[in-house]
Design a protein around this motif. Sequence first.
Motif, PDB file in Angstrom:
ATOM      1  N   THR A  44       0.845  -1.191   0.000  1.00 35.36           N
ATOM      2  CA  THR A  44       0.000   0.000   0.000  1.00 35.36           C
ATOM      3  C   THR A  44       0.882   1.242   0.000  1.00 35.36           C
ATOM      4  O   THR A  44       2.047   1.179   0.430  1.00 35.36           O
ATOM      5  CB  THR A  44      -0.894   0.038   1.252  1.00 35.36           C
ATOM      6  N   PRO A  45       0.347   2.374  -0.443  1.00 39.37           N
ATOM      7  CA  PRO A  45       1.132   3.614  -0.364  1.00 39.37           C
ATOM      8  C   PRO A  45       1.611   3.904   1.066  1.00 39.37           C
ATOM      9  O   PRO A  45       2.731   4.376   1.252  1.00 39.37           O
ATOM     10  CB  PRO A  45       0.158   4.687  -0.852  1.00 39.37           C
ATOM     11  N   GLU A  46       0.794   3.584   2.058  1.00 37.26           N
ATOM     12  CA  GLU A  46       1.183   3.823   3.446  1.00 37.26           C
ATOM     13  C   GLU A  46       2.389   2.976   3.850  1.00 37.26           C
ATOM     14  O   GLU A  46       3.289   3.467   4.530  1.00 37.26           O
ATOM     15  CB  GLU A  46      -0.006   3.551   4.380  1.00 37.26           C
ATOM     16  N   THR A  47       2.408   1.726   3.427  1.00 38.17           N
ATOM     17  CA  THR A  47       3.546   0.861   3.768  1.00 38.17           C
ATOM     18  C   THR A  47       4.801   1.297   3.015  1.00 38.17           C
ATOM     19  O   THR A  47       5.912   1.228   3.561  1.00 38.17           O
ATOM     20  CB  THR A  47       3.203  -0.617   3.504  1.00 38.17           C
ATOM     21  N   ILE A  48       4.647   1.765   1.799  1.00 38.32           N
ATOM     22  CA  ILE A  48       5.796   2.276   1.039  1.00 38.32           C
ATOM     23  C   ILE A  48       6.395   3.493   1.751  1.00 38.32           C
ATOM     24  O   ILE A  48       7.610   3.600   1.918  1.00 38.32           O
ATOM     25  CB  ILE A  48       5.399   2.606  -0.414  1.00 38.32           C
ATOM     26  N   VAL A  49       5.533   4.403   2.193  1.00 35.56           N
ATOM     27  CA  VAL A  49       6.017   5.590   2.910  1.00 35.56           C
ATOM     28  C   VAL A  49       6.638   5.186   4.246  1.00 35.56           C
ATOM     29  O   VAL A  49       7.671   5.727   4.645  1.00 35.56           O
ATOM     30  CB  VAL A  49       4.898   6.639   3.069  1.00 35.56           C
ATOM     31  N   ALA A  50       6.039   4.218   4.943  1.00 38.58           N
ATOM     32  CA  ALA A  50       6.637   3.720   6.187  1.00 38.58           C
ATOM     33  C   ALA A  50       8.029   3.156   5.909  1.00 38.58           C
ATOM     34  O   ALA A  50       8.965   3.388   6.687  1.00 38.58           O
ATOM     35  CB  ALA A  50       5.743   2.658   6.824  1.00 38.58           C
ATOM     36  N   ALA A  51       8.175   2.444   4.806  1.00 41.29           N
ATOM     37  CA  ALA A  51       9.483   1.897   4.432  1.00 41.29           C
ATOM     38  C   ALA A  51      10.483   3.032   4.183  1.00 41.29           C
ATOM     39  O   ALA A  51      11.643   2.958   4.613  1.00 41.29           O
ATOM     40  CB  ALA A  51       9.359   0.998   3.206  1.00 41.29           C
ATOM     41  N   LEU A  52      10.047   4.077   3.528  1.00 40.69           N
ATOM     42  CA  LEU A  52      10.909   5.229   3.263  1.00 40.69           C
ATOM     43  C   LEU A  52      11.352   5.903   4.557  1.00 40.69           C
ATOM     44  O   LEU A  52      12.515   6.279   4.713  1.00 40.69           O
ATOM     45  CB  LEU A  52      10.187   6.243   2.373  1.00 40.69           C
ATOM     46  N   LEU A  53      10.434   6.035   5.506  1.00 44.50           N
ATOM     47  CA  LEU A  53      10.677   6.849   6.699  1.00 44.50           C
ATOM     48  C   LEU A  53      11.011   6.040   7.954  1.00 44.50           C
ATOM     49  O   LEU A  53      11.160   6.619   9.027  1.00 44.50           O
ATOM     50  CB  LEU A  53       9.447   7.726   6.971  1.00 44.50           C
ATOM     51  N   HIS A  54      11.153   4.726   7.836  1.00 45.38           N
ATOM     52  CA  HIS A  54      11.298   3.894   9.032  1.00 45.38           C
ATOM     53  C   HIS A  54      12.506   4.250   9.894  1.00 45.38           C
ATOM     54  O   HIS A  54      12.497   4.035  11.096  1.00 45.38           O
ATOM     55  CB  HIS A  54      11.318   2.399   8.670  1.00 45.38           C
ATOM     56  N   ASP A  55      13.540   4.802   9.312  1.00 43.34           N
ATOM     57  CA  ASP A  55      14.730   5.166  10.075  1.00 43.34           C
ATOM     58  C   ASP A  55      14.898   6.677  10.235  1.00 43.34           C
ATOM     59  O   ASP A  55      15.989   7.157  10.568  1.00 43.34           O
ATOM     60  CB  ASP A  55      15.986   4.576   9.427  1.00 43.34           C
ATOM     61  N   LEU A  56      13.833   7.430  10.038  1.00 46.88           N
ATOM     62  CA  LEU A  56      13.907   8.885  10.193  1.00 46.88           C
ATOM     63  C   LEU A  56      14.400   9.253  11.591  1.00 46.88           C
ATOM     64  O   LEU A  56      15.100  10.250  11.764  1.00 46.88           O
ATOM     65  CB  LEU A  56      12.546   9.530   9.909  1.00 46.88           C
ATOM     66  N   GLY A  57      14.079   8.444  12.571  1.00 48.67           N
ATOM     67  CA  GLY A  57      14.564   8.690  13.933  1.00 48.67           C
ATOM     68  C   GLY A  57      16.080   8.734  14.010  1.00 48.67           C
ATOM     69  O   GLY A  57      16.643   9.543  14.758  1.00 48.67           O
ATOM     70  N   HIS A  58      16.767   7.886  13.250  1.00 56.61           N
ATOM     71  CA  HIS A  58      18.241   7.931  13.213  1.00 56.61           C
ATOM     72  C   HIS A  58      18.715   9.301  12.729  1.00 56.61           C
ATOM     73  O   HIS A  58      19.679   9.859  13.253  1.00 56.61           O
ATOM     74  CB  HIS A  58      18.804   6.878  12.252  1.00 56.61           C
ATOM     75  N   ILE A  59      18.042   9.811  11.721  1.00 59.41           N
ATOM     76  CA  ILE A  59      18.435  11.095  11.142  1.00 59.41           C
ATOM     77  C   ILE A  59      18.185  12.226  12.138  1.00 59.41           C
ATOM     78  O   ILE A  59      19.000  13.135  12.279  1.00 59.41           O
ATOM     79  CB  ILE A  59      17.693  11.327   9.814  1.00 59.41           C
TER      80      ILE A  59
END
Length: 191
Positions: A44-59
């Motif tokens: 789903t688009p939501e899972t794709i975006v989650a995949a993109l942003l899953h490590d945003l916390g590291h950044i």
Amino acid sequence: MSITLQDISSLLNSRANTWYGQEAVSQLEHALQCAQLAEKANETPETIVAALLHDLGHILIKENPDAFTDEVNPPIKDDLHQYVALPFLRGVFSDAVLEPIKLHVEAKRYLCAVDPLYWDSLSPASKHSLELQGGIFDESQVKAFEDLPYASQATRLRRYDDLAKVAGLSTPPLSHYEELMRTIALKPSIA
């Protein structure tokens, strides 16, 4: 405490160009590869975006000296990155994006418990972080994880995460995923 879509893009473009831990890719390359794998799997688009942003916390916390010894040495403690980005992303995306991000570390612990081959597939850096993150789930933790909403999405995201470490792999540019973020944002008018 929310950030805008433009803020997310700026973070990825400006602070994600450093190495992704001890892997052979940058944080941005890892994010784009992970999103591409989810997209190719018809998520789903939501899972794709989650995949993109899953490590945003590291950044967001990458300059915290207590989280890592330096860019070369392995982390000395778990930085809990899976939770760091959530307050910023809440109000921008739905739980269909936020929950897989929150659960992707637990998904690694889960997969180690239920898939006998999974441990062997992990990179040395991922094995090291698993120990910092609490190690392999026991039977009660497995059951509790399986009962969570979005556990299956988090588990698939975790597998994309593990594969998204290929040096030099061609991916769509961030702009490709920026459009997708706009389409699923809770407030699409935010730039």
